[in-house]
Design a protein around this motif. Structure first.
Motif, PDB file in Angstrom:
ATOM      1  N   MET A 153      19.535   2.208   2.742  1.00 42.02           N
ATOM      2  CA  MET A 153      18.157   2.668   2.884  1.00 42.02           C
ATOM      3  C   MET A 153      17.740   3.472   1.657  1.00 42.02           C
ATOM      4  SD  MET A 153      17.728   3.852   6.871  1.00 42.02           S
ATOM      5  CE  MET A 153      15.950   4.011   6.632  1.00 42.02           C
ATOM      6  N   ALA A 154      16.425   3.538   1.439  1.00 39.70           N
ATOM      7  CA  ALA A 154      15.870   4.367   0.375  1.00 39.70           C
ATOM      8  C   ALA A 154      14.415   4.652   0.705  1.00 39.70           C
ATOM      9  CB  ALA A 154      15.982   3.679  -0.982  1.00 39.70           C
ATOM     10  N   GLU A 155      13.904   5.753   0.159  1.00 43.32           N
ATOM     11  CA  GLU A 155      12.503   6.111   0.357  1.00 43.32           C
ATOM     12  C   GLU A 155      11.614   5.289  -0.576  1.00 43.32           C
ATOM     13  OE1 GLU A 155      11.412   8.257   2.727  1.00 43.32           O
ATOM     14  OE2 GLU A 155      13.520   8.286   3.354  1.00 43.32           O
ATOM     15  N   VAL A 156      10.394   5.063  -0.129  1.00 41.53           N
ATOM     16  CA  VAL A 156       9.383   4.409  -0.954  1.00 41.53           C
ATOM     17  C   VAL A 156       8.561   5.494  -1.641  1.00 41.53           C
ATOM     18  CG1 VAL A 156       7.348   2.910  -0.954  1.00 41.53           C
ATOM     19  CG2 VAL A 156       9.275   2.409   0.565  1.00 41.53           C
ATOM     20  N   SER A 157       8.297   5.333  -2.931  1.00 47.83           N
ATOM     21  CA  SER A 157       7.475   6.308  -3.645  1.00 47.83           C
ATOM     22  C   SER A 157       6.083   6.343  -3.037  1.00 47.83           C
ATOM     23  CB  SER A 157       7.387   5.934  -5.132  1.00 47.83           C
ATOM     24  OG  SER A 157       6.401   6.720  -5.782  1.00 47.83           O
ATOM     25  N   ALA A 158       5.673   7.540  -2.616  1.00 45.75           N
ATOM     26  CA  ALA A 158       4.344   7.680  -2.012  1.00 45.75           C
ATOM     27  C   ALA A 158       3.238   7.467  -3.037  1.00 45.75           C
ATOM     28  CB  ALA A 158       4.207   9.070  -1.388  1.00 45.75           C
ATOM     29  N   GLU A 159       3.577   7.553  -4.310  1.00 41.82           N
ATOM     30  CA  GLU A 159       2.558   7.423  -5.349  1.00 41.82           C
ATOM     31  C   GLU A 159       2.464   6.006  -5.893  1.00 41.82           C
ATOM     32  OE1 GLU A 159       4.592  10.401  -7.371  1.00 41.82           O
ATOM     33  OE2 GLU A 159       3.078  11.952  -7.063  1.00 41.82           O
ATOM     34  N   THR A 160       3.609   5.378  -6.184  1.00 42.98           N
ATOM     35  CA  THR A 160       3.587   4.051  -6.801  1.00 42.98           C
ATOM     36  C   THR A 160       3.881   2.932  -5.820  1.00 42.98           C
ATOM     37  OG1 THR A 160       5.939   4.091  -7.392  1.00 42.98           O
ATOM     38  CG2 THR A 160       4.383   5.089  -8.950  1.00 42.98           C
ATOM     39  N   GLU A 162       0.848  -1.190   0.000  1.00 44.28           N
ATOM     40  CA  GLU A 162       0.000   0.000   0.000  1.00 44.28           C
ATOM     41  C   GLU A 162       0.886   1.243   0.000  1.00 44.28           C
ATOM     42  OE1 GLU A 162      -3.387   2.169   2.814  1.00 44.28           O
ATOM     43  OE2 GLU A 162      -2.882   0.046   3.117  1.00 44.28           O
ATOM     44  N   ALA A 163       0.845   1.984  -1.096  1.00 40.68           N
ATOM     45  CA  ALA A 163       1.682   3.182  -1.210  1.00 40.68           C
ATOM     46  C   ALA A 163       1.118   4.314  -0.353  1.00 40.68           C
ATOM     47  CB  ALA A 163       1.763   3.617  -2.669  1.00 40.68           C
ATOM     48  N   ARG A 164       1.999   4.987   0.382  1.00 41.11           N
ATOM     49  CA  ARG A 164       1.626   6.186   1.140  1.00 41.11           C
ATOM     50  C   ARG A 164       2.901   6.908   1.548  1.00 41.11           C
ATOM     51  NH1 ARG A 164       0.392   1.758   4.302  1.00 41.11           N
ATOM     52  NH2 ARG A 164       1.532   1.547   6.280  1.00 41.11           N
ATOM     53  N   ALA A 165       2.748   8.138   1.957  1.00 46.45           N
ATOM     54  CA  ALA A 165       3.904   8.938   2.345  1.00 46.45           C
ATOM     55  C   ALA A 165       4.484   8.417   3.663  1.00 46.45           C
ATOM     56  CB  ALA A 165       3.496  10.401   2.478  1.00 46.45           C
ATOM     57  N   VAL A 216      15.167  -7.363   3.725  1.00 47.77           N
ATOM     58  CA  VAL A 216      14.538  -6.138   3.238  1.00 47.77           C
ATOM     59  C   VAL A 216      13.277  -5.881   4.067  1.00 47.77           C
ATOM     60  CG1 VAL A 216      13.674  -4.913   1.202  1.00 47.77           C
ATOM     61  CG2 VAL A 216      15.359  -6.756   0.934  1.00 47.77           C
ATOM     62  N   VAL A 217      13.230  -4.745   4.777  1.00 50.60           N
ATOM     63  CA  VAL A 217      12.073  -4.426   5.613  1.00 50.60           C
ATOM     64  C   VAL A 217      11.572  -3.037   5.268  1.00 50.60           C
ATOM     65  CG1 VAL A 217      12.802  -5.912   7.517  1.00 50.60           C
ATOM     66  CG2 VAL A 217      13.505  -3.498   7.481  1.00 50.60           C
ATOM     67  N   VAL A 218      10.269  -2.813   5.534  1.00 50.33           N
ATOM     68  CA  VAL A 218       9.644  -1.507   5.351  1.00 50.33           C
ATOM     69  C   VAL A 218       9.531  -0.838   6.717  1.00 50.33           C
ATOM     70  CG1 VAL A 218       7.616  -0.267   4.540  1.00 50.33           C
ATOM     71  CG2 VAL A 218       8.350  -2.343   3.369  1.00 50.33           C
ATOM     72  N   LEU A 219       9.939   0.435   6.787  1.00 49.41           N
ATOM     73  CA  LEU A 219       9.878   1.191   8.034  1.00 49.41           C
ATOM     74  C   LEU A 219       8.861   2.316   7.897  1.00 49.41           C
ATOM     75  CD1 LEU A 219      13.705   1.543   8.790  1.00 49.41           C
ATOM     76  CD2 LEU A 219      12.143  -0.232   9.594  1.00 49.41           C
ATOM     77  N   GLU A 220       8.047   2.484   8.940  1.00 47.73           N
ATOM     78  CA  GLU A 220       7.138   3.615   9.041  1.00 47.73           C
ATOM     79  C   GLU A 220       7.228   4.122  10.474  1.00 47.73           C
ATOM     80  OE1 GLU A 220       2.631   4.943   7.743  1.00 47.73           O
ATOM     81  OE2 GLU A 220       3.036   2.828   8.176  1.00 47.73           O
ATOM     82  N   GLY A 221       8.085   5.130  10.656  1.00 45.24           N
ATOM     83  CA  GLY A 221       8.384   5.558  12.015  1.00 45.24           C
ATOM     84  C   GLY A 221       9.099   4.426  12.744  1.00 45.24           C
ATOM     85  N   ALA A 222       8.561   4.040  13.912  1.00 40.55           N
ATOM     86  CA  ALA A 222       9.164   2.950  14.689  1.00 40.55           C
ATOM     87  C   ALA A 222       8.643   1.586  14.270  1.00 40.55           C
ATOM     88  CB  ALA A 222       8.885   3.176  16.176  1.00 40.55           C
ATOM     89  N   LEU A 223       7.631   1.539  13.372  1.00 43.11           N
ATOM     90  CA  LEU A 223       7.060   0.260  12.941  1.00 43.11           C
ATOM     91  C   LEU A 223       7.923  -0.365  11.857  1.00 43.11           C
ATOM     92  CD1 LEU A 223       3.255   1.159  12.759  1.00 43.11           C
ATOM     93  CD2 LEU A 223       4.475  -0.066  14.578  1.00 43.11           C
ATOM     94  N   GLU A 224       8.063  -1.677  11.937  1.00 45.78           N
ATOM     95  CA  GLU A 224       8.883  -2.414  10.982  1.00 45.78           C
ATOM     96  C   GLU A 224       8.102  -3.626  10.483  1.00 45.78           C
ATOM     97  OE1 GLU A 224      12.836  -5.153  11.326  1.00 45.78           O
ATOM     98  OE2 GLU A 224      13.062  -3.052  11.937  1.00 45.78           O
TER      99      GLU A 224
END
Length: 727
Positions: free
Chosen positions: A585-592, A568-571, A611-619
């Motif tokens: 590390m790299a940013e995830v495109s908020a659009e795609t 699910e793409a989001r900022a 390879v993990v996705v980070l959103e703040g402290a969530l992993e």
């Protein structure tokens, strides 16, 4: 002077204006020119005669009743002063039957687009009329197969729902209109954009730039991620778009294409497109030895090449074409030029269009020689030993089969059919030669025996528990084998590449533990011991990212690009990759939802990248990528462990095939051995097994110099080892 004017002599036939046919008019009004004051008479319709008087200007109009739904030939004459003119003939078809109402394919509704393509079925040749949209009427034709498709603009209002009640009518050539088919399409400008529709693209290409074309909402911005860099374009007023995408060299790509409203920034879901960039030519194909000279009009060439490659053969009576199967094996029937040496060039061309260097084989066709023995194809490799050869030759002929563990002699029956049981050299390549006793004309059959089961597959780390029910398993196994996975929602399987890597996607049970069983089966049918793997699914665990290539081939490049997408793409999302030389590390495109990370690899070892996705402290749960870095060239082939057979053929005038065999440890395990005949400027390629053994052949004669090199899976090449034939 026409139409029987005074002074013109005989009364001429009337001139009749053109009429539509077929027609649903009844009566049909015929108009035309004739002699002023004459009476025009029409026969052949529903009435015996229909008539009218020509006016002072020489014009007439007569109503003719037609026979319903029938073809009629009308005879139109004029009568004046007791004289009747010849008749003008006019064929007219009456059709008063309306077509059936059109059958309309269900359209997408509700929709945010202000136009749609309406498709369906109706009477062939009819015209479709659509009312109720933005235009007073939209029209289109029905093809010979009874299908139609036409663009219909919809009535719209800003930020409000608009219901378009479309009336779809078929009108035939006679003008009969069908009952209306009613279609309701709701325009809703508040809906999200739909994913773009993409035109077909090649699955593999050697071009660095891929042109993506497709359709989306008119004026929308089109964004593409997953290539060498993000790129974008804009749809025109019809919704068509074109975007040039730069590809990373020799890499598999998953391109994500979204549409975005230029004013609101609202983005569509992604349309996905997979494409492989490949500008590396295949190795020259390996061609099994062919009998030469031969009395056959064609040669059945067999061998091995890159799986899926097209095998192009030139130099015979006509060009020939074959395809390597999923294991790389091929057979091509090549017509030969009579009574001459045919210099056959075998080229492998991969799916991206890259062509190999040719493998050149000389075959002498001699029409004075008897026809060779016909031998039916036999499976190779095979775990069966002995094998049974079947075929046809001259009646009651005695045949000899050499090249196996022991020679075999059999006699054909009265119809020339024969069966021979041949014992193969165990777990080796046998070059069987079949000939009639006393004849020098041979048929050559190459069979590899293999009754050794492969090792159980090795599986790379898998996240458990995982929030994803769709899990991609990766690992290593015997090259050329097939990994079968059972225990998931459906059986799954994948082929093991030349580098020994495999990928198999499976689907596991929801919120439960699934025990998967993995078995590797080689091309000869031998199966490994089973390996069990337990994976737990939990809906409470954030889903792992999806990576484009979880099992890339070994590389001698110091860095690797890990690309993929999130569910699910989001900022605010980023991706972290651990397990290389350092964390990346790299940013995830908020659009795609796409990401691409350059990862420095630990040198000369297997890198298991997490390879993990980070959103703040969530992993999220991890996805894994396993890649071997190797920039160390293999040792040169060990001449002491390599044997070169005796050459056949006609000496250096027409080189025969020479077997080149390496024992255990002759080369690096799983390497690709290149055998070059430096003197004759030709070569072949062979594959080493897990013990560094290999078996191949090359055209040669006594005194030729052979140069052997080995290339590992990462692309590192050894120094050459030179061996003279006949030493």
């Amino acid at each position: 002077m026409g139409c029987g004017d005074e002074g013109s002599g005989a009364l001429a036939a009337p001139e009749v204006d053109a009429v539509d046919s077929p027609t649903n008019a009844d009566p049909l009004t015929l108009e035309g020119s004739a002699l002023a004051g004459a009476t025009v008479e029409v026969r052949g319709g529903a009435d015996a005669v229909a008539s009218a008087v020509v006016d002072d200007t020489g014009r007439f109009a007569v109503d003719v009743a037609l026979r319903a739904d029938a073809r009629q030939t009308l005879l139109i004459s004029q009568r004046a002063g007791g004289e009747e003119s010849p008749a003008t003939e006019l064929d007219v078809v009456h059709d008063g039957t309306a077509p059936e109402a059109p059958e309309v394919d269900p359209p997408a509704t509700p929709t945010r687009r202000d136009a749609l393509m309406l498709a369906g079925a109706a009477e062939a040749g009819a015209t479709i009329e659509v009312r109720g949209g933005a235009d007073e009427v939209a029209t289109g034709g029905v093809d010979a197969e009874g299908r139609f498709e036409l663009a219909v603009r919809l009535r719209t209002e800003l930020a409000m729902l608009t219901q378009n009640e479309l009336e779809v009518v078929a009108v035939d050539a006679a003008g009969n209109a069908s009952a209306a088919a009613m279609v309701t399409v709701v325009h809703n400008p508040n809906l999200p954009l739909e994913a773009p529709t993409l035109d077909e693209t090649p699955a593999a290409t050697r071009e660095r730039t891929l042109t993506l074309r497709g359709d989306t909402e008119p004026g929308a911005e089109v964004l593409v991620d997953g290539g060498a860099e993000a790129t974008e374009g804009r749809a025109d007023e019809t919704g068509r778009f074109l975007v040039e995408v730069t590809l990373r060299p020799n890499t598999a790509h998953t391109l994500r294409v979204i549409a975005r409203h230029p004013e609101t920034g609202v983005a569509s879901p992604a349309a996905m497109r997979s494409v492989v960039h490949d500008d590396i030519a295949p190795e020259p194909p390996n061609v099994d030895p062919l009998a030469s000279p031969t009395g056959a009009e064609s040669a059945l060439a067999a061998g091995a090449s890159e799986p899926g490659a097209a095998i192009e053969v030139s130099g015979g009576e006509a060009d020939a074409l074959g395809t390597a199967d999923e294991a790389g094996a091929f057979r091509v029937l090549v017509p030969l030029v009579a009574d001459r040496v045919n210099t056959l060039a075998f080229v492998a061309r991969d799916a991206a269009g890259n062509a190999s260097e040719p493998t050149v084989v000389e075959v002498e066709q001699d029409g004075s020689l008897p026809t060779p023995v016909e031998v039916e194809p036999v499976p190779s490799p095979t775990a069966t030993n002995p094998i049974t050869l079947r075929g046809r030759t001259e009646a009651d002929a005695t045949l000899q089969v050499s090249g196996g563990a022991t020679p075999v002699e059999v006699v054909a029956d009265g119809e020339g059919r024969f069966t021979a049981e041949v014992t193969l050299e165990a777990n080796a390549r046998s070059e069987l030669r079949v000939a009639r006793v006393g004849s020098e004309v041979e048929t050559v059959i190459v069979v590899v025996h293999d009754d050794l089961a492969p090792d159980a597959p090795v599986v790379d780390p898998v996240a458990s528990p995982t929030g994803s029910r769709d899990v991609t398993l990766t690992g290593s196994a015997e090259p050329g084998a097939r990994v079968n996975v059972s225990g998931g929602e459906a059986a799954a399987a994948g082929d093991v590449g030349e580098s020994g890597r495999w990928v198999v996607p499976v689907r596991i049970a929801e919120d439960a533990e699934t025990t998967l069983t993995l078995v590797a089966s080689d091309r000869a049918g031998n199966a490994s011991a089973p390996l069990e793997l337990a994976i737990a699914h939990s809906s409470s665990v954030p889903a792992a990212p999806s990576v484009d290539d979880p099992a890339p081939a070994p590389t001698n490049v110091a860095a690797h690009v890990v690309s993929g997408s999130v569910a699910e793409a989001r900022a605010g999302l980023s991706v972290e990759v651990r397990g290389g030389a350092e964390t990346a590390m790299a940013e995830v495109s908020a659009e795609t939802g796409a990401f691409s990370v350059d990862v420095a690899l630990a040198a000369n070892t297997e890198n298991v990248l997490e390879v993990v996705v980070l959103e703040g402290a969530l992993e999220s749960a991890p996805a894994f990528v396993s890649i071997v870095h190797d920039d160390i060239a293999p040792d040169a082939p060990d001449a002491g462990a390599i044997s070169v057979g005796s050459p056949g053929g006609l000496g250096c005038l027409l080189r025969g095939s020479v077997n080149v065999t390496g024992g255990a440890g002759a080369v690096e395990a799983q390497g690709r051995v290149r055998i070059e005949n430096v003197t004759a400027e030709t070569g072949r390629t062979a594959s080493a097994d897990g013990e560094g053994s290999f078996s191949g052949s090359v055209p040669a004669c006594d005194g030729d110099l052979l140069s052997l090199t080995v290339m590992d899976a990462a692309g590192n090449a050894s120094e050459a080892t030179e061996i003279a034939v006949g030493d």
